[in-house]
Design a protein around this motif. Sequence first.
Motif: not given
Length: 377
Positions: A206-207, A210-211, A245, A248, A296, A299
């Motif tokens: 995730k960190e 993800c975008r 994506s 998020t 959070s 991203f």
Amino acid sequence: MDGTPLVLDNGSGSVKVGYAGELEPKVVYENIYTALRASRHEPSKAAAEALQRSNARLHVMDHGIVSQWEGLVEVLQAALEEMKVDDPSQHPCLVTEAPLNPTVHRELLVEKLFEEMQVPSVQVAHSGPLALYATGRRTGLVVEVGDGVAQTVPLYDSYVIFNAVRRRDYGGRDLTAYLGELLSRELGYKEALANEVWWTQLQTVKERMCRVATPQSLPTSEGPKQHEYKLPDGKVLDWEQGLLSQCTEALFQPGQHLKLDEEAEGIQKMAAGSILDCSLDIQKDLAGNVVLSGGSTMFPGMCERVQEELQRLLPSAVKAKVTRVGNPTCAAFIGGSILASMPDVRKSFMTKGEYMEYGAAFIHNKSVSLTKPYLTC
Ligand SMILES: Nc1ncnc2c1ncn2[C@@H]1O[C@H](COP(=O)(O)OP(=O)(O)OP(=O)(O)O)[C@@H](O)[C@H]1O
């Protein structure tokens, strides 16, 4: 450092601890109560069951609320030990809290700090406004999304516009769980989220990968921290994978993706609602100074997407400009560090004597109020 106030940014995912006047915390501790620590106490029935199920990790806080008080004390004591604070009774303590928490939660927090941590005086401040102070601004809208709480807080000339503050109980931990669900649904992974190794891998993916999907008109300048990630069975996730994506999207449509109430507002609606709940004459100043904070919001594509979505929800004459604080996970700590360094604010701390005389509820008379300016100079 005797006499220097301590700043405790008590987040759902981690506690950031350091001294007032410093620009970063000395210690960042996961807000986790391990089986080892819990076994030293009598864990509650629920805690004992959770320990058995979860391979030894218990979150001290869920969505901004402490659920394991003895765990919180352990985590704070361990953090102070690492900082080599021998005598906490020499250090006034500023602690953060999410806005709109139940008042009894603040009282319990104060009680633990006086009774178990032995601090000489306490002040409690909300994390959102502190993040704006970290940027040096006095006017703006903070959109903070951490591990367990999303909040939007408008400030004008350092006054919090209390009736326009919004808070929802979702954050990065929910995104990690949702990523697990997407991997299970789309790639067939069946690992339980309680499996600590799997959870850590999900959080890393995730960190790093993800975008946030941005409209084509607004290409993001930020790329991923990592382009590929090898999953335990050797399958490779690459940056282009749609689920990265989709994960998020949960911040923009939590009702649809996080099994929350259908009506649950995404962060863009919270932000627009907070601005539109303020009087017309300050809406432009708020919209033009939207500041993202909290882990959070890190991203790639987040600023562009929030700006685009927010603009669509605002009148066209009210122009949105969204930026992110320099250090999103530590902004509340930095703001707290600035606040606790101010002599006037230091005078507002609740003392142990007041606690002994009037009890923990006296903190509501002392706390830096949401309707008074935090910064007076
Ligand atoms: N580079 C990153 N990209 C996306 N998410 C990140 C990144 N770094 C950290 N996070 C996520 O941010 C969250 C932690 O953020 P933060 O430290 O601001 O929250 P917190 O203060 O612990 O919680 P809260 O304020 O919600 O009570 C975690 O869910 C973490 O996985």
